[in-house]
Design an enzyme around this catalytic site. Structure first.
Site, PDB file in Angstrom:
ATOM      1  N   VAL A  85      40.841  53.442  42.421  1.00  0.00           N
ATOM      2  CA  VAL A  85      41.630  52.200  42.365  1.00  0.00           C
ATOM      3  C   VAL A  85      43.127  52.517  42.386  1.00  0.00           C
ATOM      4  O   VAL A  85      43.895  51.886  43.121  1.00  0.00           O
ATOM      5  CB  VAL A  85      41.266  51.365  41.110  1.00  0.00           C
ATOM      6  CG1 VAL A  85      42.139  50.125  41.025  1.00  0.00           C
ATOM      7  CG2 VAL A  85      39.798  50.970  41.149  1.00  0.00           C
ATOM      8  N   THR A 101      38.879  39.191  46.210  1.00  0.00           N
ATOM      9  CA  THR A 101      38.360  37.888  46.654  1.00  0.00           C
ATOM     10  C   THR A 101      38.698  36.831  45.610  1.00  0.00           C
ATOM     11  O   THR A 101      38.434  37.040  44.424  1.00  0.00           O
ATOM     12  CB  THR A 101      36.820  37.959  46.829  1.00  0.00           C
ATOM     13  OG1 THR A 101      36.512  38.956  47.794  1.00  0.00           O
ATOM     14  CG2 THR A 101      36.254  36.618  47.274  1.00  0.00           C
ATOM     15  N   GLU A 155      28.473  51.878  39.563  1.00  0.00           N
ATOM     16  CA  GLU A 155      29.423  52.373  38.553  1.00  0.00           C
ATOM     17  C   GLU A 155      29.047  53.815  38.204  1.00  0.00           C
ATOM     18  O   GLU A 155      27.953  54.286  38.552  1.00  0.00           O
ATOM     19  CB  GLU A 155      29.300  51.531  37.286  1.00  0.00           C
ATOM     20  CG  GLU A 155      29.616  50.065  37.475  1.00  0.00           C
ATOM     21  CD  GLU A 155      31.034  49.705  37.075  1.00  0.00           C
ATOM     22  OE1 GLU A 155      31.498  50.168  36.032  1.00  0.00           O
ATOM     23  OE2 GLU A 155      31.671  48.957  37.826  1.00  0.00           O
ATOM     24  N   LYS A 194      31.949  40.328  33.566  1.00  0.00           N
ATOM     25  CA  LYS A 194      32.672  39.404  34.459  1.00  0.00           C
ATOM     26  C   LYS A 194      32.498  37.947  34.028  1.00  0.00           C
ATOM     27  O   LYS A 194      33.462  37.190  33.982  1.00  0.00           O
ATOM     28  CB  LYS A 194      32.200  39.618  35.899  1.00  0.00           C
ATOM     29  CG  LYS A 194      32.669  40.960  36.463  1.00  0.00           C
ATOM     30  CD  LYS A 194      31.935  41.325  37.738  1.00  0.00           C
ATOM     31  CE  LYS A 194      32.404  42.679  38.267  1.00  0.00           C
ATOM     32  NZ  LYS A 194      31.549  43.230  39.310  1.00  0.00           N
ATOM     33  N   GLY A 248      35.358  47.883  45.966  1.00  0.00           N
ATOM     34  CA  GLY A 248      35.881  48.709  47.057  1.00  0.00           C
ATOM     35  C   GLY A 248      37.335  49.082  46.796  1.00  0.00           C
ATOM     36  O   GLY A 248      38.052  48.389  46.079  1.00  0.00           O
TER      37      GLY A 248
HETATM   38  N1  HSE Z   1      29.852  48.389  40.353  1.00  0.00           N
HETATM   39  C1  HSE Z   1      30.473  47.123  40.545  1.00  0.00           C
HETATM   40  C2  HSE Z   1      29.645  46.328  41.546  1.00  0.00           C
HETATM   41  C3  HSE Z   1      31.883  47.330  41.008  1.00  0.00           C
HETATM   42  O1  HSE Z   1      28.705  46.889  42.086  1.00  0.00           O
HETATM   43  O2  HSE Z   1      29.901  45.147  41.778  1.00  0.00           O
HETATM   44  C4  HSE Z   1      32.819  46.221  40.760  1.00  0.00           C
HETATM   45  O3  HSE Z   1      32.880  45.819  39.429  1.00  0.00           O
END
Ligand code: HSE
Length: 319
Positions: A16, A147, A199, A214, A299
């Site tokens: 990142v 997004t 991850e 999230k 990404g």
């Molecule tokens: N590992 C997460 C995914 C990455 O697959 O969406 C973004 O949080």
């Protein structure tokens, strides 16, 4: 801005951090950010890089006098205006990112992060610290990378959001898409890992922790008060091929009364057509009905876009 240069300190120079560094210099002229510069990078592998060369940021330049200083001390001592916190996620303590963010705010710096741990686990205390120090704390990249997702709320003032649901994890959506095509779970997971979607610890994706973080972040923003630990959570380990074929997705959902992440059949909904690593989010509103946004959720370049969006917003507000 009171002073001429607006300086950015990046903490964490992995995928990142590097993605943000590259995208910042790619878009700098387009965005008319000539008076903004990345003045420092701190990374456990590379040390403390001062005035990184935009074309070649990595030569190690840690001053001998700094070698015993902690990252939080380096953050406090920095004259940067903004700290971009891009270290790894930790859903138990949120460290070390939480200390980095707090050190930045306490020493008068704005903060951008893409790290879900501190936001999902310590939203209230971070926002309060930012308020006390009159700094901005932005975290667009924690949900669906660049997004548009929760930032929609800024575009529909007055609208009441009754519920939110979505496909918020690309790895599990990719695996479920592969299972639907006939692959078994283990080989689909291996493929996702090989492609770099999962991850560090794939259980964060597979068992729904990433999606739970999230949906918690969105619920915090909406003032619903759910905690990360409140999320009723079931991952995708037991989704059968038949269920995947019928359109089962890992759905994250919240309203003011409940919050969950669980495999859910969405065969009658647009979400059934969201495949591969794409993510989607739906807001049910009182003025516009249902609004759906679909796009990449992860990404290098996609997450860097989120941090660029946060940077531009901070500059707009603080100027
Ligand atoms: N590992 C997460 C995914 C990455 O697959 O969406 C973004 O949080």
């Amino acid at each position: 801005m009171a002073k001429n240069k607006f300086k950015i300190l990046i903490v964490g120079f992995g995928t990142v951090g590097k993605g943000f560094f590259d995208l910042f210099y790619e878009k700098r002229d387009l965005l008319k950010l000539g008076n903004v510069e990345i003045s420092e990078i701190i990374d456990s592998a590379y040390g403390h890089i001062i005035d990184p060369n935009p074309k070649d940021p990595l030569p190690l330049k840690t001053a001998a006098s700094e070698q015993n200083l902690s990252v939080t001390e380096l953050i406090k001592n920095s004259d940067a205006d903004l700290v971009c916190e891009f270290t790894w996620v930790n859903y138990t303590t949120a460290e070390p990112a939480l200390s980095h963010i707090m050190a930045a705010l306490h020493s008068g710096k704005h903060v951008v992060t893409t790290n879900k741990g501190p936001v999902a686990l310590h939203f209230g205390s971070i926002m309060e610290t930012a308020r006390i120090h009159e700094r901005l704390f932005k975290f667009k990249g924690t949900v669906m990378s660049g997004t548009p997702s929760f930032d929609l709320m800024d575009l529909i003032p007055g609208a009441k959001i009754k519920s939110v649901r979505g496909i918020m994890n690309g790895t599990t959506n990719f695996i479920l898409s592969r299972i639907r095509e006939g692959k078994d779970f283990d080989s689909a997971l291996k493929e996702a890992q090989k492609l770099g979607y999962a991850e560090n610890d794939p259980t964060n994706d597979i068992d729904g922790l990433d999606a739970a973080a999230k949906i918690t972040i969105i619920s915090k923003l909406l003032g619903w008060g759910h905690e990360f630990g409140d999320v009723e959570r079931t991952g995708i380990r037991n989704v059968s091929t038949e269920e995947a074929k019928r359109g089962t997705k890992l759905i994250a959902y919240a309203d003011k009364d409940k919050i969950y992440v669980k495999p859910t059949e969405v065969s009658d909904d647009i979400l059934k057509d969201v495949n591969g690593t794409d993510n989607a989010i739906q807001f049910d509103t009182d003025t516009l009905g249902r609004i759906t946004m679909i796009g990449p959720g992860a990404g290098k370049r996609e997450t860097a876009q989120a941090a660029i969006s946060d940077l531009v917003n901070i500059l707009r507000i603080s100027r």
